[in-house]
Design an enzyme around this catalytic site. Sequence first.
Site, PDB file in Angstrom:
ATOM      1  N   ASP A   6      -4.833 -10.135   1.517  1.00  0.00           N
ATOM      2  CA  ASP A   6      -3.981 -11.052   2.263  1.00  0.00           C
ATOM      3  C   ASP A   6      -4.811 -12.234   2.752  1.00  0.00           C
ATOM      4  OD1 ASP A   6      -2.206 -12.396   3.837  1.00  0.00           O
ATOM      5  OD2 ASP A   6      -1.744 -10.728   5.185  1.00  0.00           O
TER       6      ASP A   6
ATOM      7  N   SER B 188       6.797 -15.269   8.490  1.00  0.00           N
ATOM      8  CA  SER B 188       5.785 -14.367   9.048  1.00  0.00           C
ATOM      9  C   SER B 188       4.636 -15.112   9.717  1.00  0.00           C
ATOM     10  CB  SER B 188       5.238 -13.439   7.955  1.00  0.00           C
ATOM     11  OG  SER B 188       4.789 -14.181   6.832  1.00  0.00           O
TER      12      SER B 188
ATOM     13  N   HIS C 210      -1.941 -14.652   5.891  1.00  0.00           N
ATOM     14  CA  HIS C 210      -1.780 -14.428   7.325  1.00  0.00           C
ATOM     15  C   HIS C 210      -3.139 -14.423   8.013  1.00  0.00           C
ATOM     16  CE1 HIS C 210       1.807 -12.572   5.358  1.00  0.00           C
ATOM     17  NE2 HIS C 210       2.408 -13.296   6.296  1.00  0.00           N
TER      18      HIS C 210
END
Length: 361
Positions: free
Chosen positions: A338, A117, A341
């Site tokens: 998160d 990702s 990311h």
Amino acid sequence: MVLVFFSLFVFFLHPSPTKGEDFSGINNNAGNNRSRSLATNCNWFRGKWVYDPSYPLYDPFKCPFIDAEFDCRKYGRPDSTYLKYRWQPFSCTLPRFNGVYFLRKWRGKKIMFVGDSLSLNQFQSLTCMIQAWVPNSQISYIKRDGLTSVSFLEYDVKILLYRTPYLVDVVNEGFGSVLKLDSIRGGDAWKGMDMLIFNTWHWWTHTGTSQPFDYIEDGGKTWKDMNRMIAYYKGLTTWARWVNRNVDPFKTKVFFQGISPTHYEGKDWNQPTQSCTGQTQPFFGMRYPAGTPMAWVVVKKVLSRIKKPVYLLDVTGLSQYRKDAHPAAYSGLHSGTDCSHWCLPGLPDTWNHILYAALFS
């Protein structure tokens, strides 16, 4: 097994960068002068973050490629200062990114990101950066399981993403799912590209219910688990063999995206009670307190032995400073925090800006 681990542990650590050492970004594959053909005398990876009111490089509300997990503005992030930081190398200035120039120089070419990702993060950043320069250009956007593509039809440029968290294979066998450290069946899909940008690391740390395999296999032997840093080294070595066997450097440029850091633990920047949540400013110290990640050392070891030219996008150090650039709670996909990311627009735009500099300077 203990002796093997100890030997590899010493091998990784000596001689490795010391704690808090700046990242040099030197792409000096041993015995491989061709790997320097993309580099200049400027070290793009040593520098500082400076406030630039002209940033960001594109409007997230006008880019159709940003997934919910990176779309921080859409999902309510109230501050905007994190959008305004530009990376300034100490010894030079990055060339201005020009999406039209990129498309013209790569007309008729295919570019593929291969990885997890974080590759998706960088893929969507690059497509947004280019699309901002040609907002009226006809585009084909195709999303399939494991493979996504954006084609700028007027220029016949295709940018693809091949999702594979480990680069090596995860195969469902009769007794369970197996991470095969010495197998890359998916590599056939990477052939024929004009540029490949590889990445893998974050999934190697997943354990328990968050890991997508039950066993690890290497050299015909199967384990329930093994030291993940050794597994990472073995997997990257298999990838390096694939590059050596399958890449024609006169046809294909190969990059490896450096280790992308996380900011879950504030002790890494001397604020032990904090995480990326609520961070609105980069870390401005000269040296990041957490020092060099061991995974970075493994990457450098593998790349130093590869025979074909591979350019390391050594983004680890400059990314460590950006504790403010994660989605945190402002993600349309992750329900928790998160700190892995990156928001878009944001830090991956700088990764691609350096990619641009390495290609065209």
